[in-house]
Scaffold this motif. Structure first.
Motif, mmCIF file in Angstrom:
data_model
loop_
_atom_site.group_PDB
_atom_site.id
_atom_site.type_symbol
_atom_site.label_atom_id
_atom_site.label_comp_id
_atom_site.label_asym_id
_atom_site.label_seq_id
_atom_site.Cartn_x
_atom_site.Cartn_y
_atom_site.Cartn_z
ATOM 1 N N PRO A 1 0.709 -1.015 -0.131
ATOM 2 C CA PRO A 1 0.164 -0.015 0.039
ATOM 3 C C PRO A 1 0.739 1.214 -0.065
ATOM 4 C CG PRO A 1 -0.845 -1.452 1.579
ATOM 5 C CD PRO A 1 0.490 -2.071 1.204
ATOM 6 N N ALA A 2 1.927 1.363 0.774
ATOM 7 C CA ALA A 2 2.781 2.512 1.102
ATOM 8 C C ALA A 2 3.534 2.678 -0.567
ATOM 9 C CB ALA A 2 3.707 2.196 2.017
ATOM 10 N N LEU A 3 3.802 1.623 -1.084
ATOM 11 C CA LEU A 3 4.549 1.617 -2.024
ATOM 12 C C LEU A 3 3.579 2.368 -3.546
ATOM 13 C CD1 LEU A 3 6.718 -1.713 -2.350
ATOM 14 C CD2 LEU A 3 7.587 0.368 -1.878
ATOM 15 N N ILE A 4 2.404 1.679 -3.424
ATOM 16 C CA ILE A 4 1.559 2.285 -4.226
ATOM 17 C C ILE A 4 1.204 3.812 -4.237
ATOM 18 C CG2 ILE A 4 -0.791 2.151 -5.423
ATOM 19 C CD1 ILE A 4 -0.737 -0.948 -4.884
ATOM 20 N N VAL B 1 -4.801 1.803 -3.415
ATOM 21 C CA VAL B 1 -4.421 1.526 -1.875
ATOM 22 C C VAL B 1 -5.230 1.158 -0.912
ATOM 23 C CG1 VAL B 1 -3.517 2.965 -0.032
ATOM 24 C CG2 VAL B 1 -2.585 3.162 -2.135
ATOM 25 N N LYS B 2 -6.591 1.846 -0.965
ATOM 26 C CA LYS B 2 -7.903 1.419 -0.188
ATOM 27 C C LYS B 2 -8.203 0.124 -0.575
ATOM 28 C CE LYS B 2 -12.369 2.946 1.324
ATOM 29 N NZ LYS B 2 -13.513 3.884 1.041
ATOM 30 N N LYS C 1 -4.739 -3.856 4.047
ATOM 31 C CA LYS C 1 -5.371 -4.639 5.068
ATOM 32 C C LYS C 1 -5.822 -3.906 6.295
ATOM 33 C CE LYS C 1 -1.854 -7.368 4.897
ATOM 34 N NZ LYS C 1 -0.778 -8.455 5.465
ATOM 35 N N ARG C 2 -5.160 -2.840 6.421
ATOM 36 C CA ARG C 2 -5.613 -1.850 7.619
ATOM 37 C C ARG C 2 -6.865 -1.055 7.567
ATOM 38 N NH1 ARG C 2 -0.030 1.261 7.945
ATOM 39 N NH2 ARG C 2 -0.497 1.106 5.763
ATOM 40 N N THR C 3 -7.398 -0.889 6.319
ATOM 41 C CA THR C 3 -8.462 -0.150 6.017
ATOM 42 C C THR C 3 -9.774 -0.880 6.445
ATOM 43 O OG1 THR C 3 -7.373 0.585 3.993
ATOM 44 C CG2 THR C 3 -9.761 0.995 4.171
#
Length: 230
Positions: free
Chosen positions: A155-158, A222-223, A227-229
């Motif tokens: 997610p952070a990379l995207i 990202v959303k 997995k934390r979303t």
């Protein structure tokens, strides 16, 4: 300025819409090609910086220092200066210094170090306990990278790739000012130099729309995978 004044200031009938469509495609093409190359190169450089940062091997420590130095140097050079400095290199690689293709080397060299630092920072944020656990179970370095580092930081990379792509859009506009084509070139030549404010306005609006679309796609992506979303 009232509605009549605005209408007289912006003469939309003076816009060459065919040229505007062509310039829009050139900007999109430059951005997409450069973004793909930047993500690949930046990802490799970021992994290299991360993997060699605490190495006990002298050669790897020297490699880390050299790569880190180059990344910092190219990150610090303003894009408009970098593209001028790279004109001889661009000429050798592409065969010309004019047109969208000629902008690709400068776009990649300017943005890849920026993304590499983002990749390195994102990898450092991964819980070291997870990495140690996988390593203890006998995982190789390749397995740690492919099964822990990249999936955990995806997610952070995207999100970082989205920010970098938006930067590339603005860089492509600057590159257009020295003949790289695209909306920046059209806004400068047909807009600013020809005193046609409407062309500049339309080009600016289109660039803003492209940025909004890229940001929207990146946020949704990202959303969808975070997995934390909740």
């Amino acid at each position: 300025m009232d509605a009549t004044g605005i209408k007289s200031y912006f003469q939309f009938q003076n816009v060459d819409w065919q040229a505007m469509r062509s310039a829009t495609w050139e900007t999109i093409w430059m951005t997409v090609v450069a973004a793909i190359l930047v993500v690949i190169i930046g990802l490799l450089l970021g992994l290299l910086l991360y993997q060699t940062r605490n190495s006990q091997n002298g050669l790897l420590r020297i490699l880390n220092w050299i790569v880190s130095l180059l990344v910092n140097v190219f990150r610090s050079i303003p894009f408009i200066i970098l593209i001028v400095l790279l004109l001889p290199v661009t000429k050798d690689i592409i065969g010309t210094i004019i047109g969208p293709k000629a902008a690709i080397p400068s776009l990649v060299i300017s943005a890849a170090p920026f993304y590499a630092r983002m990749v390195e920072a994102n990898l450092r944020d991964i819980d070291s306990g997870v990495i140690e656990a996988v390593t203890t179970m006998g995982a190789s370095n390749w397995e740690v990278v492919t099964k822990v580092l990249l999936p955990e930081s995806k997610p952070a990379l995207i999100a970082g790739a989205t920010v970098t792509t938006i930067s590339l859009i603005s860089y492509s506009a600057m590159a257009g000012a020295i003949g790289a084509g695209g909306l920046g070139n059209l806004a400068y030549l047909d807009g600013f130099q020809s005193n046609n404010n409407t062309v500049t306005l339309v080009a600016t609006v289109i660039i803003a729309c492209i940025v909004f679309i890229v940001q929207f796609i990146g946020d949704r992506w990202v959303k969808a995978i975070d997995k934390r979303t909740i």
